[in-house]
Design an enzyme around this catalytic site. Structure first.
Site, short mmCIF file in Angstrom:
data_model
loop_
_atom_site.label_atom_id
_atom_site.label_comp_id
_atom_site.label_asym_id
_atom_site.label_seq_id
_atom_site.Cartn_x
_atom_site.Cartn_y
_atom_site.Cartn_z
N LYS A 13 0.82 -1.22 0.00
CA LYS A 13 0.00 0.00 0.00
C LYS A 13 0.86 1.27 0.00
O LYS A 13 0.65 2.17 -0.80
CB LYS A 13 -0.92 0.05 1.24
CG LYS A 13 -1.82 -1.15 1.40
CD LYS A 13 -2.77 -0.99 2.58
CE LYS A 13 -2.10 -0.77 3.93
NZ LYS A 13 -1.29 -1.90 4.40
N ARG A 88 -8.49 1.65 10.43
CA ARG A 88 -8.02 0.30 10.75
C ARG A 88 -9.02 -0.47 11.59
O ARG A 88 -8.75 -1.59 11.98
CB ARG A 88 -6.70 0.40 11.49
CG ARG A 88 -5.50 0.14 10.56
CD ARG A 88 -4.30 0.07 11.38
NE ARG A 88 -3.12 -0.58 10.98
CZ ARG A 88 -2.14 -0.07 10.28
NH1 ARG A 88 -2.25 1.09 9.71
NH2 ARG A 88 -1.02 -0.74 10.11
N ARG A 127 12.35 -5.61 4.40
CA ARG A 127 12.14 -4.21 3.99
C ARG A 127 13.18 -3.28 4.59
O ARG A 127 13.55 -3.40 5.76
CB ARG A 127 10.74 -3.75 4.43
CG ARG A 127 10.51 -2.28 4.22
CD ARG A 127 9.08 -1.93 4.20
NE ARG A 127 8.45 -2.01 5.51
CZ ARG A 127 7.16 -1.70 5.71
NH1 ARG A 127 6.40 -1.33 4.70
NH2 ARG A 127 6.64 -1.78 6.92
N ARG A 160 12.80 -1.00 9.99
CA ARG A 160 11.87 -0.50 11.00
C ARG A 160 11.83 -1.43 12.20
O ARG A 160 11.86 -2.65 12.03
CB ARG A 160 10.46 -0.40 10.40
CG ARG A 160 10.17 0.93 9.78
CD ARG A 160 8.89 0.96 9.02
NE ARG A 160 7.72 0.41 9.72
CZ ARG A 160 6.49 0.43 9.23
NH1 ARG A 160 6.25 0.97 8.05
NH2 ARG A 160 5.48 -0.09 9.90
N ARG A 171 1.47 -8.05 14.02
CA ARG A 171 0.73 -7.04 13.25
C ARG A 171 -0.29 -7.70 12.32
O ARG A 171 -1.37 -7.18 12.10
CB ARG A 171 1.72 -6.16 12.45
CG ARG A 171 2.48 -5.18 13.34
CD ARG A 171 3.72 -4.64 12.69
NE ARG A 171 3.46 -3.86 11.51
CZ ARG A 171 4.35 -3.67 10.52
NH1 ARG A 171 5.55 -4.22 10.59
NH2 ARG A 171 4.03 -2.93 9.49
#
Ligand code: AMP
Length: 220
Positions: A13, A88, A127, A160, A171
C-alpha cells in the site's frame, strides 16, 4: 480523487501510494508515517505512541483520529488524497465518514490489496526504509543501487523496529482481528475494489492506474 488503501501490512500500500501521489500530485496520508514522526518527538504522547507501535498494536483511536482530522484540514488535501493505514477498525471508519460528511466530501473508492501471508512476511522482514524520505526498498526484490543508501536522496536505509519477524506476525494477527472486517463494511457501501497485493512494483502500479481509469477517477 479521494481514496483509501486497505489491506494487511506488507501488501504494498505505502509503496504504491507514494508513486501515485507523485504521479497525480495529491498527498499520501499514511497514519504509520504520521505516528512514527509523533513517536520521535519525545513528548509524553510520543512515548505512548511508540510503545504501542513497538509491540505491533494499534495506537488508540482518539489519538489517530485527531491526527488524521488535522492532516485532512490542510490545503493540499482539499483536492484529494490517498489514505494509507487508516481506517483500521470500524470506529475509525465511522469517524472518517463523519469527518468527510461534515466537509461535504466522500470517499470515491476503497482499494483492497489482497495478498498471502507468506508473501507479506518475507516482504516486511526484508524491507529497508530511507531515514530521510521514507522510500521503501527490499534486500532482495528492490535493492538500492548503492548498498545501504537511498537511490532518490542518498539517505541512510534502516530496518523499521516493527519489521522484525515476531512483530510482523503480531501485526498480521491484529490486522485479522481488527481491520479485516472493514472489507465487508466498504463492500456494503459499494466502495470496495480489489487488486492483487502480490504483484511486483510495476505491475501493481499498472493495475491501479487501470482501475482508476475504469472508475473514471482519471482520464485515459
Ligand atoms: P503502518 O506503517 O501502516 O504499517 O503502521 C505502523 C504502526 O503504526 C501500526 O502497527 C500501528 O501500531 C500504528 N498505526 C498506523 N496506523 C494506525 C491506525 N489507523 N490506527 C492505529 N494504529 C495505527
Amino acid at each position: 480523487m479521494k481514496i483509501v488503501f486497505l489491506g494487511p501490512p506488507g501488501a504494498g500500500k505505502g509503496t504504491q501510494a507514494k508513486l501515485l501521489a507523485e504521479r497525480y500530485q495529491i498527498p499520501h496520508i499514511s497514519t504509520g508515517d504520521i505516528l512514527r514522526e509523533v513517536s520521535r518527538n519525545g513528548s509524553p504522547i510520543g512515548q505512548r505512541v511508540r510503545a504501542f507501535m513497538q509491540e505491533g498494536k494499534l495506537v488508540p483511536d482518539e489519538i489517530v483520529t485527531t491526527l488524521v482530522a488535522e492532516r485532512m484540514k490542510a490545503k493540499d488535501a482539499q483536492k484529494g488524497f490517498i489514505l494509507d493505514g487508516f481506517p483500521r477498525n470500524r470506529t475509525q471508519a465511522e469517524s472518517l465518514d463523519s469527518l468527510l460528511t461534515k466537509a461535504g466530501l466522500f470517499i470515491d473508492l476503497v482499494v483492497y490489496f489482497d495478498t498471502q501471508e507468506k508473501k507479506v512476511v518475507s516482504r516486511l522482514a526484508g524491507r529497508l526504509v530511507c531515514k530521510n524520505c521514507g522510500a521503501n526498498y527490499h534486500v532482495v526484490n528492490i535493492s538500492p543501487r548503492k548498498e545501504g543508501l537511498c537511490d532518490l536522496c542518498g539517505g541512510v536505509l534502516f530496518q523499521r523496529e516493527d519489521d522484525q519477524e515476531e512483530t510482523v506476525r503480531k501485526r498480521l494477527r491484529v490486522y485479522q482481528e481488527e481491520t479485516a472486517d472493514l472489507v465487508g463494511y466498504y463492500q456494503n457501501a459499494n466502495k470496495l475494489r480489489v487488486v492483487s497485493g502480490d504483484l511486483e512494483l510495476k505491475e501493481g502500479q499498472e493495475a491501479l492506474v487501470s482501475l482508476f481509469k475504469k472508475e473514471r477517477l482519471i482520464r485515459d
